[in-house]
Design a protein around this motif. Sequence first.
Motif, PDB file in Angstrom:
ATOM      1  N   LYS A   1      42.667  30.165  53.129  1.00  0.00           N
ATOM      2  CA  LYS A   1      41.253  30.328  52.781  1.00  0.00           C
ATOM      3  C   LYS A   1      40.814  31.776  52.933  1.00  0.00           C
ATOM      4  CE  LYS A   1      39.829  25.613  53.903  1.00  0.00           C
ATOM      5  NZ  LYS A   1      38.950  24.761  54.738  1.00  0.00           N
ATOM      6  N   ILE A   2      41.319  32.429  53.993  1.00  0.00           N
ATOM      7  CA  ILE A   2      40.969  33.836  54.174  1.00  0.00           C
ATOM      8  C   ILE A   2      41.526  34.679  53.035  1.00  0.00           C
ATOM      9  CG2 ILE A   2      41.344  35.840  55.653  1.00  0.00           C
ATOM     10  CD1 ILE A   2      41.242  33.972  58.049  1.00  0.00           C
ATOM     11  N   ALA A   3      42.775  34.406  52.659  1.00  0.00           N
ATOM     12  CA  ALA A   3      43.371  35.160  51.549  1.00  0.00           C
ATOM     13  C   ALA A   3      42.627  34.901  50.246  1.00  0.00           C
ATOM     14  CB  ALA A   3      44.844  34.772  51.398  1.00  0.00           C
ATOM     15  N   ARG A   4      42.205  33.650  50.042  1.00  0.00           N
ATOM     16  CA  ARG A   4      41.454  33.313  48.823  1.00  0.00           C
ATOM     17  C   ARG A   4      40.107  34.032  48.811  1.00  0.00           C
ATOM     18  NH1 ARG A   4      41.958  28.969  45.390  1.00  0.00           N
ATOM     19  NH2 ARG A   4      40.096  28.354  44.246  1.00  0.00           N
ATOM     20  N   PHE A   5      39.451  34.091  49.963  1.00  0.00           N
ATOM     21  CA  PHE A   5      38.170  34.781  50.050  1.00  0.00           C
ATOM     22  C   PHE A   5      38.328  36.272  49.775  1.00  0.00           C
ATOM     23  CE2 PHE A   5      35.088  37.113  52.677  1.00  0.00           C
ATOM     24  CZ  PHE A   5      33.909  36.657  52.102  1.00  0.00           C
ATOM     25  N   LYS A   6      39.393  36.869  50.300  1.00  0.00           N
ATOM     26  CA  LYS A   6      39.626  38.291  50.053  1.00  0.00           C
ATOM     27  C   LYS A   6      39.900  38.549  48.569  1.00  0.00           C
ATOM     28  CE  LYS A   6      41.358  39.424  54.671  1.00  0.00           C
ATOM     29  NZ  LYS A   6      42.522  39.917  55.452  1.00  0.00           N
ATOM     30  N   GLN A   7      40.636  37.648  47.931  1.00  0.00           N
ATOM     31  CA  GLN A   7      40.897  37.816  46.500  1.00  0.00           C
ATOM     32  C   GLN A   7      39.606  37.742  45.690  1.00  0.00           C
ATOM     33  OE1 GLN A   7      43.811  34.892  45.441  1.00  0.00           O
ATOM     34  NE2 GLN A   7      45.505  35.943  46.479  1.00  0.00           N
ATOM     35  N   MET A   8      38.733  36.814  46.051  1.00  0.00           N
ATOM     36  CA  MET A   8      37.460  36.702  45.340  1.00  0.00           C
ATOM     37  C   MET A   8      36.601  37.933  45.557  1.00  0.00           C
ATOM     38  SD  MET A   8      36.561  32.663  46.033  1.00  0.00           S
ATOM     39  CE  MET A   8      35.019  32.767  45.137  1.00  0.00           C
ATOM     40  N   ARG A   9      36.592  38.484  46.778  1.00  0.00           N
ATOM     41  CA  ARG A   9      35.827  39.700  47.033  1.00  0.00           C
ATOM     42  C   ARG A   9      36.377  40.867  46.226  1.00  0.00           C
ATOM     43  NH1 ARG A   9      32.746  40.142  51.669  1.00  0.00           N
ATOM     44  NH2 ARG A   9      32.333  42.236  50.842  1.00  0.00           N
ATOM     45  N   ALA A  10      37.705  40.955  46.151  1.00  0.00           N
ATOM     46  CA  ALA A  10      38.307  42.033  45.366  1.00  0.00           C
ATOM     47  C   ALA A  10      37.974  41.889  43.884  1.00  0.00           C
ATOM     48  CB  ALA A  10      39.825  42.025  45.571  1.00  0.00           C
ATOM     49  N   MET A  11      37.991  40.653  43.376  1.00  0.00           N
ATOM     50  CA  MET A  11      37.641  40.438  41.970  1.00  0.00           C
ATOM     51  C   MET A  11      36.175  40.765  41.713  1.00  0.00           C
ATOM     52  SD  MET A  11      39.743  36.895  41.358  1.00  0.00           S
ATOM     53  CE  MET A  11      39.173  36.710  39.685  1.00  0.00           C
ATOM     54  N   GLN A  12      35.310  40.445  42.651  1.00  0.00           N
ATOM     55  CA  GLN A  12      33.892  40.786  42.490  1.00  0.00           C
ATOM     56  C   GLN A  12      33.680  42.288  42.470  1.00  0.00           C
ATOM     57  OE1 GLN A  12      31.999  38.681  45.696  1.00  0.00           O
ATOM     58  NE2 GLN A  12      32.051  36.695  44.650  1.00  0.00           N
ATOM     59  N   GLN A  13      34.440  43.012  43.273  1.00  0.00           N
ATOM     60  CA  GLN A  13      34.335  44.469  43.251  1.00  0.00           C
ATOM     61  C   GLN A  13      34.813  45.045  41.922  1.00  0.00           C
ATOM     62  OE1 GLN A  13      36.445  45.938  46.667  1.00  0.00           O
ATOM     63  NE2 GLN A  13      34.945  45.125  48.141  1.00  0.00           N
ATOM     64  N   VAL A  14      35.908  44.473  41.407  1.00  0.00           N
ATOM     65  CA  VAL A  14      36.408  44.940  40.102  1.00  0.00           C
ATOM     66  C   VAL A  14      35.380  44.653  39.012  1.00  0.00           C
ATOM     67  CG1 VAL A  14      38.198  44.583  38.361  1.00  0.00           C
ATOM     68  CG2 VAL A  14      38.823  44.713  40.782  1.00  0.00           C
ATOM     69  N   ILE A  15      34.762  43.472  39.059  1.00  0.00           N
ATOM     70  CA  ILE A  15      33.743  43.120  38.056  1.00  0.00           C
ATOM     71  C   ILE A  15      32.552  44.057  38.155  1.00  0.00           C
ATOM     72  CG2 ILE A  15      32.090  41.326  37.410  1.00  0.00           C
ATOM     73  CD1 ILE A  15      34.201  39.261  38.155  1.00  0.00           C
ATOM     74  N   ALA A  16      32.149  44.413  39.382  1.00  0.00           N
ATOM     75  CA  ALA A  16      31.026  45.338  39.559  1.00  0.00           C
ATOM     76  C   ALA A  16      31.366  46.715  38.984  1.00  0.00           C
ATOM     77  CB  ALA A  16      30.668  45.444  41.033  1.00  0.00           C
ATOM     78  N   GLU A  17      32.597  47.174  39.183  1.00  0.00           N
ATOM     79  CA  GLU A  17      33.013  48.460  38.620  1.00  0.00           C
ATOM     80  C   GLU A  17      33.019  48.419  37.098  1.00  0.00           C
ATOM     81  OE1 GLU A  17      36.768  49.278  40.331  1.00  0.00           O
ATOM     82  OE2 GLU A  17      35.986  49.643  42.368  1.00  0.00           O
ATOM     83  N   LEU A  18      33.500  47.319  36.537  1.00  0.00           N
ATOM     84  CA  LEU A  18      33.510  47.201  35.078  1.00  0.00           C
ATOM     85  C   LEU A  18      32.084  47.166  34.518  1.00  0.00           C
ATOM     86  CD1 LEU A  18      36.415  44.606  34.652  1.00  0.00           C
ATOM     87  CD2 LEU A  18      36.488  47.060  34.152  1.00  0.00           C
TER      88      LEU A  18
END
Length: 382
Positions: free
Chosen positions: A164-181
């Motif tokens: 769950k922690i790894a999944r949460f970190k992946q979602m946070r990383a994807m949200q950061q990438v989406i914000a940059e895009l």
Amino acid sequence: MGETGDSQDSLRVNFVRAQRELQAINNSEYASSSEEYQKQARRLVERLRVCNTQVQHLSLFSSNETPDDYSTNELKLILVNAYLGEALQKLHAPDNRVAVLEEAQEHYKLFLGNCFTLGIFKPLSEAERRLLTRHAEDVEQSTPSASSANAINSVSAGKSRNDKIARFKQMRAMQQVIAELETKLSSGDSAKSDNNEDMDEVEREHVIKLIDLKIYQVVDDMSAISDEIAMAKQMEEMKRRASESVSGDARTPDRAHDSDWQLDSDSHHQIDPRTGQQVRPIFDKNGRPTQPFVITNDRQRIKDGVFRPSWALPTMTVDEYLEQEKERGNIISGGGKEPDPKFEINDNDHEALDAETMKQRDWDNFKDDNPRGWGNRGGNQG
């Protein structure tokens, strides 16, 4: 052909507005149960339903095509069902909560089915891909089984803490990438760059990342919806049983209520705690009394105690209490000889007044010549 182009334009406009409204609701400062919040949620649901109807009318997604066969504006429409399911979850419908949740769950399943059809499973694990594949096959056969949805939920709920922690970190990383895009897209639109091909690639990557992130969120939301549906059904079942019991009591009163008027309704089953024997009934079989009894009515006592304070009130005055104690012999009276009354000097007797004055002066002089403790020895002087 022109009519189809016009419908696509209106669909594109409605979808962009729905995205903005959904983002505004997610960032809203209103409480989810407030009237303004619910008004925005209902308006968003209606708009997304219109978009979903338009997508179904155009039949955009097919199992014979891949994501590369769709333009960026067409590919982003796969999110309509996911957005509609999220918007339905925000509705406050206590009387019809199960139906709303089941509708949201169906839209989530359609979204995952479209992702399976297009082969978009990049962010998921192999186990989740197999489960979604099984579910998508159920959707295509129009016979969705509960085992596939429960299996998805079990995978989501049965993960270990580290997963769950790894999944949460992946979602946070994807949200950061989406914000940059999104930052790149906004800066490119404001600068009106001539490099349209690069901006098209950024926009397409932004849409793909949104879909990947939404798959994560939908899998988690489906688990939460299943739990909430189970609780909501239990609440509805409890309400139904309560209403049936009330209506049943109104139609057929309990037999115990019919015997409340009888004076000895429960005497046959009572045991005297002093003797340990069964209490003799008040009346015999012929209705004649077998022992003396007193009919009491607590109605007046309860009525008198309505406006009575919670503390104990006095029942007699102090004089009455002292008189009662005196009668009981608890107060001692009499005793020795009373002292003589103090002699008072007449104000017109000047000689007596002068003598009293001289006496006081002599006493004052004596106290001045003999301070307190003067005749004692040791340290007890002064």
